[in-house]
Design an enzyme around this catalytic site. Structure first.
Site, PDB file in Angstrom:
ATOM      1  N   THR A   1       0.850  -1.179   0.000  1.00 12.62           N
ATOM      2  CA  THR A   1       0.000   0.000   0.000  1.00 12.62           C
ATOM      3  C   THR A   1       0.890   1.234   0.000  1.00 12.62           C
ATOM      4  O   THR A   1       1.914   1.273   0.675  1.00 12.62           O
ATOM      5  CB  THR A   1      -0.935   0.010   1.220  1.00 12.62           C
ATOM      6  OG1 THR A   1      -1.790  -1.126   1.130  1.00 12.62           O
ATOM      7  CG2 THR A   1      -1.810   1.255   1.248  1.00 12.62           C
TER       8      THR A   1
ATOM      9  N   PHE B   1       1.098   5.215   0.790  1.00 17.13           N
ATOM     10  CA  PHE B   1       0.474   6.245   1.609  1.00 17.13           C
ATOM     11  C   PHE B   1       1.053   7.594   1.216  1.00 17.13           C
ATOM     12  O   PHE B   1       2.220   7.671   0.817  1.00 17.13           O
ATOM     13  CB  PHE B   1       0.805   6.013   3.088  1.00 17.13           C
ATOM     14  CG  PHE B   1       0.265   4.709   3.628  1.00 17.13           C
ATOM     15  CD1 PHE B   1      -0.921   4.670   4.353  1.00 17.13           C
ATOM     16  CD2 PHE B   1       0.945   3.515   3.416  1.00 17.13           C
ATOM     17  CE1 PHE B   1      -1.412   3.465   4.852  1.00 17.13           C
ATOM     18  CE2 PHE B   1       0.460   2.312   3.908  1.00 17.13           C
ATOM     19  CZ  PHE B   1      -0.725   2.290   4.631  1.00 17.13           C
TER      20      PHE B   1
END
Ligand code: PEP
Ligand code: MN
Length: 688
Positions: free
Chosen positions: A278, A280
């Site tokens: 992921t 960010f």
């Protein structure tokens, strides 16, 4: 505890304290170097120096009996952290008004133990100041906290490599007036967590964030009679399970969340794709300035004007200014149906006058343009810590033609009559290169693929992978579905073998290749294997060629036992014609009247194929000759005549191999061969 154990543990404690003290000393030198660099104009990162450092550490480890792989992992982390510390030094220098001695406040969405918090800690810990992290219920609330000055930063997930963009985060960034000043990438390894170590089959309810549920859908689909429910965030779902005190409930969250809420990890790593990351973004009120020596990315949002070719014109601006796009995404424009906003990330820093000029020019073709900010890249190659130096290998030979005009007339004449078009040099003159993970096939550096004929057991494939990694093999092979002449021979471990091969490749950072024999298996094998192998016996299995042609995975097409070069290239044409352009050819010996060798290695195919096609060609001497003793010389000959790489079989104990034992190299022979290849390369490039 026995006194003996107690004494040994005390010894360990002392050693650990020494490691920590030395690490502290190392970091203070890193900081000093950081100050020197900040004041001068030396490069912040010196990849060659990092490579040399790691190589030296691995060599040192060899002398002291410490595993090189372990040392590489530890030192890459240390290097990464050190570079971040030095970036911080520069950040303070360029943004003196934002330097602060007080406690920094960082907002994230979720409860304690949420992935966002882990990412935030990873990002901010090299700052060396005290930081307080605060979880908010929603992305909006976390971003509002930054806007209203309640916190200094917010950390928001923006995209996941399995599930895609996080639309809400994108929409908020477009709407709110905040600056993106950093990014962080986190490998997300979801666990299934429960109150007690219960069997998976007893779980009736699973809670998690919808994104995590998508990322683990294969695992969830395999559960029987189990109800899946979404939750505001992963950590909250863990908290919920902890409070419910119901043994039939489970949560999908981080191991960290499990620890915080006192849950047991029932199973690790349940994501569909093991490489699950992921990204960010770090958001604040004011843009920041970054030293031009730090590789940065910039994020912008724009809407095109309603005119013909508008998007093309916008993209051309980036091209004209040599700005490399790293992401292009479109989202519906709020409140204006059928209009779109484009989100673009590119390599570059708004501090650079050329980037400013590009953004000015972009306004000509856009109806809306917003620069979200520039920030140090965490996703591009130059942001990753180095690897120990790989021995240089280089093919020395004539370069590929630059365009069709540079192809020799005699070759063009042959190609006119060829039963293939897309694979032909006449269609694409330049060499095709294919990159899997960090290995490029078809470039200047010949690639070494090695591994056992078949994956036989976890121990066997892990031992092979570890050794392959140590001696500089690039790609790990291992058959799971085996085309055996006799139905009574070992047929391979199938998907179980593939899981083992995948684990071995992941552990030792090696891309993997395995054969797929049936069209129905292509999709599933393609999910795990970096390269699909289409075996010699299947070269003209047209249903398989078509199916593989629809997979988005590189393929190595072996030459059939009785196939002419043009038949082989026509088989490759099937794959390209169905969409998949990433084909590697593999010469593995053909049937001739000769019976002394298993097959006859047709090395003349190498220069011929390289004339006729742009696809890379590698050579498998193991299946060609069938005897390990002949493999080293044929390997060297293949590289000498210009193959883009070789594939050889090796085994921890060839006499016990379940398939192709006689042609398998031992570890020692393979290691010698790698050294010989190295020496040959040095001679060829005039270095020795
Ligand atoms: C193999 O590489 O595992 C194999 C079976 O080779 P081939 O298809 O060339 O016989
Ligand atoms: Mn074999």
């Amino acid at each position: 505890m026995t006194p003996e154990l107690q004494k040994l543990r005390e010894q360990l404690d002392q050693l650990d304290s020494r490691i920590v003290e030395d690490l502290a000393r190392r970091l203070s030198v890193v900081d000093e170097i950081g100050s020197v660099k900040a004041g001068g104009d030396d490069a912040i990162r010196d990849i060659t120096r990092e490579e040399e450092l790691l190589t030296r550490i691995v060599e040192l480890g060899q002398k002291s009996g410490v595993d090189g792989f372990l040392l590489t992992r530890i030192f890459r982390e240390i290097l990464d952290y050190s570079v971040r510390r030095q970036h911080q030094e520069l950040l303070d220098e360029h943004n003196p008004d934002q330097r602060s001695e007080r406690v920094l406040k960082v907002a994230y969405q979720g409860a304690q133990g949420a992935y966002s918090q882990i990412a935030a800690e990873r990002h901010f810990s090299p700052r060396g100041t005290e930081i307080s992290y605060r979880g908010f219920r929603t992305f909006k609330e976390a971003l509002d906290a930054v806007r209203d000055g309640e916190t200094d930063y917010a950390v928001i997930p923006i995209e996941n490599t399995t599930a895609g963009s996080i639309n809400e985060a994108y929409d908020l960034l477009a709407r709110m007036n905040l600056a993106v000043v950093g990014e962080e990438v986190l490998k997300v390894e979801h666990c299934i967590l429960a109150l007690e170590p219960v069997p998976i089959s007893s779980i009736r309810r699973v809670y998690s964030h919808p994104q995590a549920l998508v990322q683990c859908s294969d695992f969830l689909n395999s559960l029987q009679d189990c109800h899946v429910e979404s939750f505001a965030d992963t950590a909250l779902s863990a908290q919920h399970v902890a409070r419910a005190k119901d043994l039939s409930q489970a949560a999908i969250a981080s191991e960290e969340a499990g620890r915080i809420y006192g849950l047991h990890v029932i199973r690790r790593d349940i994501t569909n794709q093991k490489e699950n990351y992921t990204r960010f973004v770090i958001v604040t009120n004011q843009p920041m300035k970054f030293d031009e020596r730090i590789p940065c990315k910039t994020s912008v949002i724009f809407a095109t004007r309603d005119e013909e070719g508008a998007l093309l014109k916008c993209l051309k601006v980036f091209h004209d200014h040599h700005l490399n796009l790293t992401k292009l995404e479109s989202r519906p424009r709020p409140n204006t149906p059928w209009e779109y906003l484009f989100y673009v990330d590119f390599r570059g820093n708004v501090g650079d006058p050329d980037v400013q000029a590009a953004l000015r020019e972009l306004t000509t073709y856009t109806s809306f343009l917003k620069t979200l900010g520039s920030y140090p890249s965490r996703t591009t190659r130059d942001a990753q810590p180095a690897e120990p130096k790989r021995p240089p290998r280089k093919r020395t030979e004539r370069p590929a033609p630059a365009d069709a005009a540079a192809i020799e007339p005699a070759v063009l004449k042959t190609l006119e009559k060829a039963p293939y078009k897309l694979v032909s040099r006449a269609t694409r003159a330049q060499d095709t290169t294919i990159t899997v993970r960090n290995v490029t096939i078809g470039g200047d550096r010949p690639v070494i693929i090695a591994g056992p004929c078949s994956v036989e057991s976890r121990d066997q494939i892990l031992a092979c992978a570890k050794f392959a990694h140590e001696i500089g093999v690039d790609i790990l092979r291992g058959g799971c579905f085996k085309p055996r002449t006799s139905p009574y021979s070992f047929q391979g471990l199938g998907y179980e073998g593939l899981d083992l091969l995948e684990e071995a490749g992941r552990l030792f950072n090696l891309p993997i290749i395995t054969e797929v024999m049936h069209p129905a298996d292509v999709e599933r094998v393609a999910q795990k294997s970096d390269i699909l192998q289409l075996g010699a016996r299947n070269m003209q299995n047209f249903s398989l060629l078509k199916e593989i042609g629809q997979a988005d995975r590189p393929v190595m097409l072996k030459r059939g036992l009785m196939a002419s070069i043009d038949e082989w290239l026509a088989a490759a044409e099937y794959i390209l014609a169905h969409g998949n352009q990433r084909v590697i050819l593999c010469e593995r010996g053909i049937r001739t009247f000769e019976t002394a060798t298993r097959n006859t290695l047709d090395l003349s195919a190498v220069p011929v194929v390289k004339e006729r096609t742009h696809l890379p060609v590698i050579v498998d001497p193991s299946h060609a000759c069938g005897e390990w003793r002949w493999v080293p010389s044929l390997t060297r000959a293949a590289l000498a005549c210009g193959a883009h790489g070789v594939m050889v079989e090796f085994h921890p104990d060839p006499s016990k191999a379940l398939s192709d034992g006689p042609q398998a190299l031992t570890f020692d022979v393979l290691s010698n061969l790698m050294e010989q290849i190295q020496a040959d390369q040095a001679i060829a490039s005039g270095e020795a």
